[in-house]
Design an enzyme around this catalytic site. Sequence first.
Site, PDB file in Angstrom:
ATOM      1  CD  GLN A 236      -7.368  -0.984   6.858  1.00 42.89           C
ATOM      2  OE1 GLN A 236      -7.881  -1.855   7.087  1.00 42.89           O
ATOM      3  NE2 GLN A 236      -6.148  -0.997   7.505  1.00 42.89           N
TER       4      GLN A 236
ATOM      5  CB  CYS B 250      -0.688  11.947  24.153  1.00 47.13           C
ATOM      6  SG  CYS B 250       0.903  11.819  24.099  1.00 47.13           S
TER       7      CYS B 250
ATOM      8  CB  SER C 291      -1.781  -3.584   1.378  1.00 44.56           C
ATOM      9  OG  SER C 291      -0.869  -4.277   1.987  1.00 44.56           O
TER      10      SER C 291
ATOM     11  N   GLY D  55       0.897  -1.280   0.105  1.00 48.61           N
ATOM     12  CA  GLY D  55       0.009   0.081   0.009  1.00 48.61           C
ATOM     13  C   GLY D  55       0.782   1.303  -0.018  1.00 48.61           C
TER      14      GLY D  55
HETATM   15  N1  PLP Z   1      -3.021   3.042   3.565  1.00 50.43           N
HETATM   16  C1  PLP Z   1      -3.944   2.540   4.610  1.00 50.43           C
HETATM   17  C2  PLP Z   1      -5.220   2.908   4.818  1.00 50.43           C
HETATM   18  C3  PLP Z   1      -3.327   1.240   5.420  1.00 50.43           C
HETATM   19  O1  PLP Z   1      -4.239   0.970   6.401  1.00 50.43           O
HETATM   20  C4  PLP Z   1      -2.031   0.945   5.351  1.00 50.43           C
HETATM   21  C5  PLP Z   1      -1.710  -0.162   6.304  1.00 50.43           C
HETATM   22  O2  PLP Z   1      -1.753  -0.323   7.420  1.00 50.43           O
HETATM   23  C6  PLP Z   1      -1.312   1.424   4.281  1.00 50.43           C
HETATM   24  C7  PLP Z   1      -1.637   2.420   3.189  1.00 50.43           C
HETATM   25  C8  PLP Z   1      -0.004   1.101   4.082  1.00 50.43           C
HETATM   26  O3  PLP Z   1      -0.010  -0.454   3.317  1.00 50.43           O
HETATM   27  P1  PLP Z   1       1.521  -1.233   3.575  1.00 50.43           P
HETATM   28  O4  PLP Z   1       1.492  -1.807   4.798  1.00 50.43           O
HETATM   29  O5  PLP Z   1       1.038  -2.344   2.505  1.00 50.43           O
HETATM   30  O6  PLP Z   1       2.490  -0.664   3.014  1.00 50.43           O
END
Ligand code: PLP
Length: 380
Positions: free
Chosen positions: A184, A331, A204, A74
């Site tokens: 997601q 925080c 991803s 991702g």
């Molecule tokens: N975008 C979103 C919304 C994500 O939840 C994540 C991973 O948590 C990513 C991008 C990044 O993906 P990757 O872990 O494959 O680099």
Amino acid sequence: MQPSTRAYLDHAATTPMDSEVLQAMLPYLTDHFGNPSSIHASGRKARAAVEDARRLIASLLHTHPASIVFCSGGTEANNWALRSAVLHGQIKQVVSSPLEHHAVLYTLQDLQNQGLISLKMLPVDRYGRPLLEECIYILKSSNQLPTLVSVMHANNEVGTLIDLHKWGEACKQYGAWFHSDTVQTLGQFPFHLDQSPLDMAVASAHKFYGPKGVGFAYYNRALPLRHLHTGGGQERGLRPGTENIPAIVGMAKALEIAQNRAEQNAQHLATLKKECIAMLNQHFSGWTQMGDPQNSLPSILNIGLQTPLSQELFLFKLDLQGIDVSGGSACSSGANEGSHVLKALGADPNRNYCRISFGKMNTLEHISLLKQALSHIMEA
Ligand code: PLP
């Protein structure tokens, strides 16, 4: 007392790999080790595996195989789509939201810091949904400035969903490109990419029970996107480097399983979320939910509880009690800056927050374990 079982409730972070996926990958980790760029039989075998995986993914998502660009996941897919749109597509303005994943947020900030784009951040509502009317206002007053809109389909911390269709229609009307971080949702929901208003989307594999370190970008083939790195001509010159064959094969298998059982899985997750909310209502008065209680992912429930503990200790105690969840605090001091999403949504610094994210292997027993762990922490 140590619990006898752990409950893994962090599927938005990553999912366990399906055994069928592993089985599909194994021959490419052992016997079929060829380089797909080699022209001999071993190479041709590997090439066939990559292109079969691409065709399967494209058919599951209703697009052309040439619209799928394999990469490491991702983060890379978002970087490729956004940076390529600016560097090769002449995009000069990007409209986005402060609640994006850092893979998008930091990429856009970097492009802005380099003086390549003007970045407009949209206000968000109390559930974390960016305001479409503000986006339309910006698009209307953009005077032909080549613009891209980037808004995530589902927020990874609170689960709030946007209506891709409405956003995409607005982009079309004003001639803007439309990118969405679909990490997601791609795999969880059915997608008809070529009929969708999306110009770019990302996936991803480790979010849908596939291997880590592999993903893909979908892009509208009419856009003049190009490579960011230099090297070989793999991925039709869009992403050089020898392909990760076992991971690509595993990702296609994982997507096939996920798409075939999408409805069944969604129902299971919705039931778990409903039961978890009922459990919290019954035993933990005063708990709060972050994100949209109605229109959000069935897999994500972000809750706030009032305890005398620091956020770190709260999560540590949950871990000790056998519960794997993610944190997120309002925080912003020190090295641990807390969650930019919860902060923007006005999270109460006196509460402890945790993101519970369900997966297909979870059962009601895991909710019961969560209840026991929370009771133990609150009573201590
Ligand atoms: N975008 C979103 C919304 C994500 O939840 C994540 C991973 O948590 C990513 C991008 C990044 O993906 P990757 O872990 O494959 O680099």
